[in-house]
Design a protein around this motif. Structure first.
Motif, short mmCIF file in Angstrom:
data_model
loop_
_atom_site.label_atom_id
_atom_site.label_comp_id
_atom_site.label_asym_id
_atom_site.label_seq_id
_atom_site.Cartn_x
_atom_site.Cartn_y
_atom_site.Cartn_z
N ALA A 83 -0.35 61.32 55.41
CA ALA A 83 0.61 61.76 56.42
C ALA A 83 0.33 63.22 56.74
O ALA A 83 0.24 64.05 55.83
N THR A 84 0.18 63.51 58.02
CA THR A 84 -0.03 64.88 58.46
C THR A 84 0.95 65.20 59.57
O THR A 84 1.56 64.31 60.17
N GLY A 85 1.14 66.52 59.83
CA GLY A 85 2.01 66.94 60.91
C GLY A 85 3.48 66.75 60.63
O GLY A 85 4.28 66.60 61.55
N VAL A 86 3.88 66.73 59.35
CA VAL A 86 5.28 66.56 58.96
C VAL A 86 5.79 67.89 58.41
O VAL A 86 5.07 68.60 57.69
N CYS A 121 6.46 62.12 61.97
CA CYS A 121 7.20 60.94 61.51
C CYS A 121 8.22 60.47 62.55
O CYS A 121 8.76 59.36 62.44
N ASN A 122 8.53 61.31 63.54
CA ASN A 122 9.44 60.88 64.61
C ASN A 122 8.77 59.94 65.59
O ASN A 122 9.43 59.27 66.38
N ASP A 123 7.45 59.89 65.57
CA ASP A 123 6.70 58.98 66.42
C ASP A 123 6.76 57.58 65.82
O ASP A 123 6.56 57.39 64.62
N SER A 124 7.06 56.60 66.66
CA SER A 124 7.16 55.23 66.15
C SER A 124 5.86 54.75 65.51
O SER A 124 5.87 53.83 64.69
N ASN A 125 4.76 55.36 65.88
CA ASN A 125 3.48 55.01 65.28
C ASN A 125 3.08 55.98 64.17
O ASN A 125 1.97 55.91 63.64
N GLY A 126 3.99 56.90 63.85
CA GLY A 126 3.68 57.91 62.84
C GLY A 126 3.97 57.42 61.44
O GLY A 126 4.34 56.26 61.21
N PRO A 127 3.83 58.30 60.47
CA PRO A 127 4.05 57.92 59.07
C PRO A 127 5.53 57.67 58.79
O PRO A 127 6.40 58.26 59.43
N ASP A 128 5.81 56.81 57.83
CA ASP A 128 7.17 56.50 57.38
C ASP A 128 7.40 57.30 56.10
O ASP A 128 7.06 56.86 55.01
N THR A 129 7.98 58.48 56.25
CA THR A 129 8.14 59.37 55.11
C THR A 129 9.45 59.11 54.38
O THR A 129 10.42 58.64 54.97
N GLU A 130 9.47 59.46 53.11
CA GLU A 130 10.64 59.29 52.26
C GLU A 130 10.97 60.58 51.54
O GLU A 130 10.09 61.41 51.30
N LEU A 131 12.25 60.73 51.18
CA LEU A 131 12.71 61.85 50.36
C LEU A 131 13.35 61.29 49.10
O LEU A 131 14.13 60.34 49.16
N THR A 132 13.04 61.89 47.96
CA THR A 132 13.64 61.50 46.70
C THR A 132 14.19 62.74 46.01
O THR A 132 13.51 63.77 45.95
N PHE A 133 15.44 62.64 45.52
CA PHE A 133 16.09 63.77 44.86
C PHE A 133 16.20 63.52 43.36
O PHE A 133 16.49 62.40 42.90
N TYR A 134 16.02 64.60 42.58
CA TYR A 134 16.21 64.59 41.13
C TYR A 134 17.02 65.83 40.75
O TYR A 134 16.91 66.87 41.41
N ASP A 150 16.13 55.30 52.40
CA ASP A 150 15.01 55.09 53.32
C ASP A 150 15.56 54.43 54.57
O ASP A 150 15.53 53.22 54.71
N TYR A 151 16.13 55.25 55.47
CA TYR A 151 16.74 54.72 56.68
C TYR A 151 15.87 54.95 57.92
O TYR A 151 15.96 54.20 58.88
N TYR A 152 15.06 56.00 57.91
CA TYR A 152 14.33 56.39 59.10
C TYR A 152 12.90 56.75 58.74
O TYR A 152 12.56 56.95 57.59
N PHE A 153 12.04 56.86 59.77
CA PHE A 153 10.68 57.33 59.54
C PHE A 153 10.70 58.80 59.13
O PHE A 153 9.97 59.22 58.25
N CYS A 154 11.52 59.60 59.81
CA CYS A 154 11.76 60.98 59.40
C CYS A 154 13.09 61.00 58.65
O CYS A 154 14.16 60.89 59.25
N GLU A 155 13.04 61.13 57.35
CA GLU A 155 14.23 60.96 56.52
C GLU A 155 15.10 62.21 56.52
O GLU A 155 14.61 63.34 56.67
N ILE A 156 16.40 62.01 56.37
CA ILE A 156 17.36 63.10 56.20
C ILE A 156 18.26 62.75 55.02
O ILE A 156 18.77 61.63 54.94
#
Length: 730
Positions: A185-188, A133-146, A157-163
């Motif tokens: 998405a693979t390789g995450v 997800c750090n690759d500009s052509n990679g997947p745009d991953t998200e994190l959701t908390f409950y 949702d600020y980055y492709f690799c979310e923190i």
């Protein structure tokens, strides 16, 4: 104050449930089966294992176990096996894990991988995605908390690799990973780390932790506006390099951004130097030459947030020390003057400008040169390099000396003054040369509020405690009023009062002392009465009721300790707020009564006053969701506090809602019979008139009792503020 110093270690191994898998690979199993020969065939096997080959037969392949199957040879086949391992589940069936934890994420189309963990004590938790997800052509991953208690917490949702990083209270939590558009998405990789709160012992700039160079520590800023500081001593001038980094500031994210501040230990009120982002990425770096002496280096968070895992290093590099009178360069990082002997790199000649290592001379008389640093006048004691005759003959003079030596004695009441001579000095509120001045000396009789005024030709008025030292000024007024009010002056204080006026004018000086009544520790006081003040060392604190103030000292309450909403005698520690929890008013980080419809604050009795702040609450109810006329026709999108009240048939409820801080909050007030509202007709009354206070009266005109929800809300989604809700039932 909650504090942290250690990173949380791995608490335990992951726990996997056994489960079946057909035609897929599960790590960690071995299987047994029956089979003969080579070729294509089918077989059944149970097992745990890691094998190679596709099929159930005896052989090696990518599969779920080693087994014997029916069929011949190596080939493709179908089979079944059981093994240890568990695929990540969805939000309803997450994989159970413990902090610290990491896992490879493989998402199929529209897939969501979820993980559940439990927090046993308040903990800073950081969830981070990395990899492809750090690759500009990679997947745009998200994190959701409950959370198990409150449900959905957020989905930034600020980055492709979310923190996502936050302090979590005791509860169970689920974090889910998905691809923004539902693509595979693979390789995450997901990592979950936790730092329990509670043991940060590093002091601030007023109480720094002593250390010797080189400093090499990892610190945590557990609370907003926290500062961690270290003191060190230099025996001689040295190059000092301080670096503050963490896992984010050097990355593309850069949102966890530590800053650096440097103080001379003799004056921690003034920053000697600072840096926000001169290091790698957004990291902080200071690299400078410091003189011999005591110093304090501090790290803070750029945006006053909590910040964990800051690596702070401070190193010393020896310099070549130059002898006195040697040419020097103050920007050099390789050589310096002998600061241990008091020398510094100063301007010692003007034409041409040159700097040499000199011990600075500070004069109270004699010749001087404007611009030189090696020989200066003692400005701290009121001496400046002046040219009184305007003939280029500069000398160190105190411009106030002549007027002060001619000061007249003044008493309470009126004193006539006659400004004469040239303008010797100015007050801080003046611009330009000013006018001639006269000085009156006055000694305060008793502890008082002193009002000083000048009239009839005055052009400026200023007051000092030391006549010849401008920095001792207490007040200055060059407006048309020419009045200074000194709110609290101790008995016996000597004042020097300067009155400037036009040539030939005779301004009148008026002094009025209003005696202050002194209240001892623990005595009742009124913070709005300027003539009733606490004895030295105490303040008039308490509230919010006008009669609930006493002379005391401010104290800080930790989580779970008692407090008074709206009061200022007991303040909750950073990141905590004062509110009702389970019917008891304490400092807490959340979970207050009245935050949800399921947990309203019950108003009991015939009357009362409820105080609080919507800043500590979420927004759960919107007045016009189903009824456009509920709160005078206005939306109520802000944070809200929910109360519950019971009215018997025929009873009337009187409500008055006042703003009690300087937020200018636009509160709304409304009554609903169902919370949360599910349809039209459930709002029985409301008001939002932008008045302060907002007032509402409602009568139960039915023949039966009514259980109603009373909502204190705000028109704006970003609005919040402190309030006092006065209510009575008739």
């Amino acid at each position: 104050m909650l504090r942290v110093v250690l990173l949380l270690s791995v608490l335990g191994a992951l726990s996997f449930a056994a489960g079946g898998c057909s035609g897929c690979a599960i790590l960690g199993g071995e299987g047994e089966g029956e089979g003969e020969g080579e070729g294509e065939g089918e077989g059944e096997g149970e097992g745990e294992g890691e094998g190679e080959g596709e099929g159930e037969g005896e052989g090696e392949g990518e599969g779920e176990g080693e087994g014997e199957g029916e069929g011949e040879g190596e080939g493709e086949g179908e089979g079944e096996g059981e093994g240890e391992g568990e695929e990540p589940g969805d939000v309803d069936h997450p994989r159970e894990v413990t902090l610290d934890y990491s896992a490879a994420i493989e998402l199929s189309e529209d897939d969501v991988d979820c993980f559940h963990f439990t927090v046993a004590a308040p903990t800073y938790v950081r969830a981070e995605l990395s990899g492809s997800c750090n690759d500009s052509n990679g997947p745009d991953t998200e994190l959701t908390f409950y959370s198990d208690t409150d449900g959905y917490l957020g989905n930034p949702d600020y980055y492709f690799c979310e923190i996502v990083a936050m302090v979590l209270a005791v509860d169970g939590y689920t974090v889910c990973v998905n691809e923004w558009s539902g693509d595979p998405a693979t390789g995450v990789t997901l990592s979950l780390t936790g730092v329990p709160q509670g043991t940060d012992t590093v002091g601030d700039e007023t109480n720094p932790t002593a250390d010797d160079l080189a400093i090499d520590v990892t610190v945590n800023l557990e609370t907003e506006r926290d500062t961690d500081c270290f003191a060190f001593t230099l025996a001689q001038s040295a190059r000092v390099t301080a670096n503050a980094t963490d896992v984010d500031c050097a990355s593309e994210h850069g949102w966890d951004d530590p800053d650096l501040f440097l103080y001379d230990a003799s004056d921690v009120t003034t920053t000697y130097d600072y840096d926000y982002s001169s290091g790698e990425g957004a990291c902080a770096l200071l690299d400078l030459v410091l003189a011999a002496g005591d110093w304090i280096v501090c790290t803070e968070a750029s945006y006053d947030e909590t910040l964990y895992g800051i690596h702070l290093t401070v190193t010393e590099t020896a310099l070549s020390i130059l002898p006195e009178h040697t040419v020097c360069d103050p920007a050099s990082l390789t050589e310096a003057c002998d600061s241990a002997a008091g020398a510094a790199c100063l301007i010692s000649a003007l034409d041409p400008v040159s700097r040499t290592c000199e011990v600075q001379q500070v004069l109270t008389s004699g010749a001087c040169t404007v611009g030189l640093e090696s020989v200066v006048c003692s400005e701290d004691t009121g001496y400046f390099c002046l040219d009184p005759e305007d003939d280029e003959s500069f000398e160190c003079l105190n411009p106030s000396a002549a007027a002060c030596s001619a000061a007249v004695s003044a008493s309470a009441g009126n004193t006539s003054l006659a400004p004469t001579g040239s303008a010797g000095t100015n007050g801080s509120c003046q611009y330009g040369a000013g006018n001639p001045e006269a000085v009156a000396s006055y000694t305060v009789g008793a502890r008082s509020r002193v009002t000083i005024g000048a009239a009839f030709g005055a052009t400026a008025l200023y007051v000092r405690t030391d006549c010849v030292i401008p920095s001792s000024q207490l007040g200055c007024d060059s407006s048309s009023e020419y009045q200074i009010v000194l709110a609290d002056v101790a008995a016996g204080t000597a004042l020097s009062i300067f009155v400037e006026g036009l040539d030939g004018s005779t301004p009148t000086l008026n002094i009025v002392e209003d005696a202050i009544t002194e209240v001892a520790q623990g005595g009742s006081c009124d913070p709005d009465d300027p003539l009733v003040l606490c004895e030295a060392g105490y303040e008039c604190l308490g509230g919010p009721a006008a009669d609930a103030f006493t002379c005391t000292v401010e104290t800080t309450a930790r989580e779970g300790e008692a407090c008074v909403p709206g009061g200022n005698a007991v303040l909750c520690d950073t990141d905590l707020a004062c509110g009702p929890v389970g019917g008891v008013t304490v400092c807490a980080s959340g979970g207050f009564d009245g935050d949800t419809c399921a947990n309203p604050i019950v108003l009991s009795g015939a009357s009362g006053v409820a105080v609080g702040s919507t800043a500590d609450y979420a927004g759960d109810v919107d007045a016009d969701q189903f009824d456009d006329s509920c709160a005078s026709g206005y939306e109520q999108l802000g944070s809200d506090v929910i109360f519950q009240v019971t009215l018997a048939a025929g009873q009337t409820l009187n409500l008055s809602l006042a703003v009690t801080d300087d937020s200018y909050a636009d509160f709304g007030l409304y009554l609903i019979d169902t919370c949360p509202m599910t349809g039209a007709g459930q709002c029985v009354g409301g008001v939002d008139s932008y008045d302060d206070p907002e007032e509402l009266t409602y009568q139960n005109s039915t023949a039966v009792g009514q259980d109603l929800f009373l909502v204190v809300d705000h028109y704006s989604s970003s609005g919040e503020g402190a309030f006092a809700l006065t209510w009575s039932i008739e």
